[in-house]
Design a protein around this motif. Structure first.
Motif, mmCIF file in Angstrom:
data_model
loop_
_atom_site.group_PDB
_atom_site.id
_atom_site.type_symbol
_atom_site.label_atom_id
_atom_site.label_comp_id
_atom_site.label_asym_id
_atom_site.label_seq_id
_atom_site.Cartn_x
_atom_site.Cartn_y
_atom_site.Cartn_z
ATOM 1 N N ALA A 90 0.814 -1.224 0.000
ATOM 2 C CA ALA A 90 0.000 0.000 0.000
ATOM 3 C C ALA A 90 0.844 1.269 0.000
ATOM 4 N N ARG A 131 8.086 0.322 3.882
ATOM 5 C CA ARG A 131 8.606 1.678 4.074
ATOM 6 C C ARG A 131 7.746 2.420 5.103
ATOM 7 N N ASN A 160 -1.597 -7.512 -3.208
ATOM 8 C CA ASN A 160 -1.046 -6.670 -4.274
ATOM 9 C C ASN A 160 0.484 -6.588 -4.217
ATOM 10 N N ALA A 161 1.071 -6.732 -3.034
ATOM 11 C CA ALA A 161 2.526 -6.536 -2.900
ATOM 12 C C ALA A 161 3.282 -7.415 -3.889
ATOM 13 N N GLY A 162 4.260 -6.840 -4.539
ATOM 14 C CA GLY A 162 5.067 -7.611 -5.475
ATOM 15 C C GLY A 162 5.775 -6.695 -6.429
ATOM 16 N N GLY A 168 -2.705 -10.105 -10.257
ATOM 17 C CA GLY A 168 -1.832 -10.878 -11.137
ATOM 18 C C GLY A 168 -1.191 -9.936 -12.122
ATOM 19 N N LEU A 174 0.411 -2.696 -18.748
ATOM 20 C CA LEU A 174 1.372 -1.684 -18.282
ATOM 21 C C LEU A 174 0.704 -0.598 -17.430
ATOM 22 N N THR A 190 3.766 3.065 -12.481
ATOM 23 C CA THR A 190 3.998 3.086 -11.029
ATOM 24 C C THR A 190 5.509 3.081 -10.806
ATOM 25 N N PHE A 241 6.990 0.409 -10.455
ATOM 26 C CA PHE A 241 7.311 -0.951 -10.917
ATOM 27 C C PHE A 241 8.604 -1.007 -11.740
HETATM 28 P P1 NDP Z 1 5.104 -0.448 -7.086
HETATM 29 O O1 NDP Z 1 6.564 -0.741 -7.125
HETATM 30 O O2 NDP Z 1 4.661 0.948 -7.276
HETATM 31 O O3 NDP Z 1 4.484 -1.010 -5.727
HETATM 32 C C1 NDP Z 1 4.862 -2.252 -5.193
HETATM 33 C C2 NDP Z 1 4.345 -2.356 -3.776
HETATM 34 O O4 NDP Z 1 4.627 -3.667 -3.262
HETATM 35 C C3 NDP Z 1 4.994 -1.361 -2.852
HETATM 36 O O5 NDP Z 1 4.012 -0.834 -1.978
HETATM 37 C C4 NDP Z 1 5.997 -2.191 -2.061
HETATM 38 O O6 NDP Z 1 6.103 -1.663 -0.759
HETATM 39 C C5 NDP Z 1 5.297 -3.554 -2.023
HETATM 40 N N1 NDP Z 1 6.230 -4.666 -1.885
HETATM 41 C C6 NDP Z 1 7.097 -5.140 -2.817
HETATM 42 N N2 NDP Z 1 7.800 -6.167 -2.334
HETATM 43 C C7 NDP Z 1 7.375 -6.352 -1.051
HETATM 44 C C8 NDP Z 1 7.730 -7.249 -0.018
HETATM 45 N N3 NDP Z 1 8.669 -8.200 -0.196
HETATM 46 N N4 NDP Z 1 7.084 -7.150 1.174
HETATM 47 C C9 NDP Z 1 6.145 -6.203 1.369
HETATM 48 N N5 NDP Z 1 5.759 -5.340 0.430
HETATM 49 C C10 NDP Z 1 6.372 -5.397 -0.767
HETATM 50 O O7 NDP Z 1 4.444 -1.385 -8.201
HETATM 51 P P2 NDP Z 1 2.933 -1.637 -8.652
HETATM 52 O O8 NDP Z 1 1.983 -0.840 -7.892
HETATM 53 O O9 NDP Z 1 2.924 -1.545 -10.114
HETATM 54 O O10 NDP Z 1 2.808 -3.187 -8.281
HETATM 55 C C11 NDP Z 1 1.773 -3.705 -7.474
HETATM 56 C C12 NDP Z 1 1.394 -5.083 -8.012
HETATM 57 O O11 NDP Z 1 0.875 -4.940 -9.329
HETATM 58 C C13 NDP Z 1 2.559 -6.059 -8.106
HETATM 59 O O12 NDP Z 1 2.113 -7.336 -7.689
HETATM 60 C C14 NDP Z 1 2.884 -6.062 -9.603
HETATM 61 O O13 NDP Z 1 3.465 -7.275 -10.009
HETATM 62 C C15 NDP Z 1 1.492 -5.884 -10.184
HETATM 63 N N6 NDP Z 1 1.415 -5.407 -11.550
HETATM 64 C C16 NDP Z 1 2.033 -4.238 -11.917
HETATM 65 C C17 NDP Z 1 1.941 -3.793 -13.242
HETATM 66 C C18 NDP Z 1 2.643 -2.578 -13.732
HETATM 67 O O14 NDP Z 1 2.831 -2.430 -14.970
HETATM 68 N N7 NDP Z 1 3.030 -1.648 -12.882
HETATM 69 C C19 NDP Z 1 1.144 -4.541 -14.216
HETATM 70 C C20 NDP Z 1 0.562 -5.744 -13.718
HETATM 71 C C21 NDP Z 1 0.676 -6.140 -12.425
HETATM 72 P P3 NDP Z 1 7.454 -1.485 0.105
HETATM 73 O O15 NDP Z 1 8.571 -1.285 -0.852
HETATM 74 O O16 NDP Z 1 7.171 -0.311 0.994
HETATM 75 O O17 NDP Z 1 7.528 -2.770 0.858
#
Ligand code: NDP
Ligand code: 8X3
Length: 258
Positions: A18, A43, A93-95, A145, A191, A194, A196
């Protein structure tokens, strides 16, 4: 007939990731509708900033943990105060993607990071929360996903594998939780602009070009779709949704005007 806002009033949502992108936009969207929030990320400063902003709209509790650390996940969920313990909506959503390399030169630390957060993290958080949904015979799980979970693109190998796993896990959840009336939804974006790509390319300037020359999806676009999914009537479940920016036809076909 109940309107959508009434349908989610009094509900509590648990959103991982989040602090940025899709997760942060979803937290804003849910807060505007009065949904009580548990917001997660690593964070701390960002969590506090977001909490301060959204507390004007709803009740917010923040949890700082790494989704890939099983003990930390369990401790965080166990620490939830009364009033935030019954989770109605879980947004997994995290990833992130880490790296974009051919399979023979891929970095195994990147592979670990993707499998740990995108797959194992989603499972650990789900395991910590779903049993109470089963007990209450209600709940909605939304797994984020990706179009990368539906097709594999060059150098996407392990990220695509992690998102194919998310889709398989989502389908498994929908089957196993069917007797308990729990909804399971998979939202698969293309796409989205973010952080990402900053994460994938480790802050290098390669990240800047990813969203140039066309209008990518914005995190708010995906947040609106998630809100749509969680506000359908009891008998309606959005099972699996693929969403691209208009300029994108599949993972490798993007109409850019540079
Ligand atoms: P961001 O990098 O903007 O956000 C990722 C979020 O995941 C951050 O809040 C980060 O928080 C958190 N996160 C990542 N790794 C961890 C971890 N190990 N533990 C806890 N929190 C974690 O990317 P998006 O918003 O784009 O990504 C969100 C989801 O959407 C992901 O699953 C991504 O695969 C998916 N997605 C993204 C697309 C894109 O083009 N952007 C397209 C399709 C899917 P913090 O660093 O504070 O822990
Ligand atoms: C994120 C979209 O195309 O970079 O899942 O894999 S893509």
């Amino acid at each position: 007939m109940m309107d959508t806002k009434e349908r989610v009033a009094q509900k509590t949502a648990f959103i991982t990731g989040a602090t940025s992108g899709i997760g942060r936009a979803t937290a804003h969207e849910f807060a505007m509708q009065g949904i009580k929030l548990v917001l997660c990320g690593r964070r701390q400063e960002r969590l506090e900033t977001i909490q301060n902003a959204l507390e004007k709209l709803t009740e917010v509790h923040i949890l700082n943990f790494d989704v890939g650390d099983k003990e930390a996940v369990n401790a965080a969920v166990a620490s939830l105060p009364v009033g935030f313990r019954d989770i109605d909506i879980l947004v997994n959503n995290a990833g992130n993607a880490h790296g974009l390399d051919p399979i023979h030169t891929g970095n195994t630390d990147d592979w670990d990071a993707m499998m740990d957060s995108n797959v194992k993290g989603l499972l650990y958080v789900s395991k910590a929360i779903i049993p109470q949904m089963v007990q209450r015979r209600s709940g909605h799980i939304v797994n984020i996903g990706s179009s990368a979970g539906k097709e594999v693109y060059p150098k996407g190998n392990v990220y695509c594998a992690s998102k194919h796993a998310v889709l398989a896990i989502t389908e498994g959840m929908r089957i196993d939780l069917n007797p308990y009336g729990i909804k399971v939804t998979s939202i698969n974006p293309g796409l989205v602009e973010t952080e990402f790509s900053q994460v994938r390319f480790k802050g290098s300037e390669q990240a800047d070009s990813v969203y140039k020359g066309y209008k990518a999806l914005q995190p708010e676009d995906v947040a609106e779709i998630i809100y749509f999914a969680i506000t359908r009537p009891m008998h309606v479940n959005v099972a699996d949704l693929l969403v691209f920016p208009t300029a994108q036809a599949n993972s490798v076909t993007v109409k850019k005007e540079l």
